[in-house]
Design an enzyme around this catalytic site. Structure first.
Site, mmCIF file in Angstrom:
data_model
loop_
_atom_site.group_PDB
_atom_site.id
_atom_site.type_symbol
_atom_site.label_atom_id
_atom_site.label_comp_id
_atom_site.label_asym_id
_atom_site.label_seq_id
_atom_site.Cartn_x
_atom_site.Cartn_y
_atom_site.Cartn_z
ATOM 1 N N HIS A 249 0.838 -1.209 0.000
ATOM 2 C CA HIS A 249 0.000 0.000 0.000
ATOM 3 C C HIS A 249 0.871 1.256 0.000
ATOM 4 C CE1 HIS A 249 -2.755 -2.991 2.032
ATOM 5 N NE2 HIS A 249 -3.540 -2.534 1.089
ATOM 6 N N GLN B 199 -18.175 -6.989 -0.619
ATOM 7 C CA GLN B 199 -17.313 -7.861 -1.429
ATOM 8 C C GLN B 199 -16.900 -9.139 -0.702
ATOM 9 O OE1 GLN B 199 -14.323 -4.559 -1.686
ATOM 10 N NE2 GLN B 199 -12.827 -6.203 -1.600
HETATM 11 O O1 PAF Z 1 -8.149 -4.019 -3.137
HETATM 12 C C1 PAF Z 1 -8.812 -3.688 -2.145
HETATM 13 O O2 PAF Z 1 -8.287 -3.468 -1.067
HETATM 14 C C2 PAF Z 1 -10.334 -3.571 -2.269
HETATM 15 O O3 PAF Z 1 -10.860 -4.554 -3.088
HETATM 16 C C3 PAF Z 1 -10.781 -2.168 -2.709
HETATM 17 C C4 PAF Z 1 -10.289 -1.825 -4.108
HETATM 18 C C5 PAF Z 1 -10.282 -1.134 -1.722
HETATM 19 C C6 PAF Z 1 -12.321 -2.102 -2.739
HETATM 20 O O4 PAF Z 1 -12.863 -2.382 -1.479
#
Ligand code: PAF
Length: 264
Positions: free
Chosen positions: A34, A58
């Protein structure tokens, strides 16, 4: 660095940003992968907005929504260090004020294969929240990790198909020196499982589907879901495709990784 959790606070902070704005979307539990996204965002734009939101939409039933690591204090320290200007940390009721949305983005065929086949509805949930966060943060450029290659392909396709006014950029996967791709889920691995997990990057490095599958089949502690060669924009099987993708369960942790064949 301004940290906000409500929509009106975000709108005010966003209005205060000058020049080109980049967004990095995360679910927190931040690591050097990140950090690399944030640094790339700094290079790509004048101001950087980071979102930290564990998106319930998700996660499927029985997945790790409840135990997904939440480490906000450490996340904010990393973001301060790497130069985020605004951090948006909403709760689910801020992102979904009317509860789970009745209207969602459909990932189409790409949402039904590979990761989508193993995690039904996952990519619809990802694209729906990414679309909402793009509207809320109004960036010029959005950066996503190559590690989640199918997610990246879905986002690119959504942006094209729905004419969303944002430039999507991919940032290469960050790896440990021994090859393990960084992932927030690596922290679930015991020491022994971490050693087994190295087989994923070793299998990819063979650059050959049959050889990679054989390597993973011989690895105790690794339960292979798929290792396939695909086209990186459609995720359809393609013997001449430019991407090899792998997913496997190591202990109770599901890991994914991939190799772009154009890379060395
Ligand atoms: O990659 C992620 O951490 C997630 O899928 C995202 C893009 C932040 C969407 O919740």
């Amino acid at each position: 660095m301004i940290v906000v959790a409500k929509r009106d606070e975000l709108a005010a902070a966003r209005d205060g940003l000058s020049g080109r704005v980049a967004v990095v979307m995360t679910m927190g539990a931040l690591h050097e992968g990140h950090a690399e996204l944030v640094r790339a965002a700094r290079r790509a734009a004048d101001s950087v907005v980071v979102t930290v939101f564990v998106n319930p939409l998700q996660f499927g039933a029985g997945e790790d929504l409840d135990r997904y690591p939440r480490t906000l204090e450490a996340d904010l320290a990393l973001l301060e260090r790497d130069g985020a200007d605004v951090v948006f940390t909403p709760t689910p009721d801020v992102v979904y004020p009317d509860g789970p949305p009745l209207v969602r983005v459909s990932a189409g065929p790409l949402g039904e294969v590979l990761e989508g086949a193993s995690r039904p509805g996952h990519f619809d949930g990802v694209l729906t929240v990414v679309c909402k966060l793009l509207h809320l943060t109004r960036p010029d450029v959005a950066l996503f990790g190559q590690k989640d290659a199918q997610q990246l392909a879905g986002i690119r396709r959504m942006v094209r198909d729905l004419d969303l006014p944002v430039d999507v950029r991919a940032v290469p996967t960050v790896r440990e020196p021994d090859g393990l791709a960084l992932s927030s889920r690596n922290r679930y691995l015991s020491e022994g499982e971490r050693t087994s997990a190295l087989a994923l990057s070793r299998a990819l490095a063979l650059r050959d589907v049959e050889a990679g599958r054989a390597l993973l089949a011989a690895e105790p502690g690794v339960e292979l879901d798929y290792l396939d060669r695909v086209d990186s924009s459609t995720f359809t099987d393609d013997p001449d495709g430019d991407l090899i993708v792998v997913a496997a369960r190591v202990g109770t942790t599901r890991l994914i990784d991939n190799l772009l064949l154009a890379e060395g």
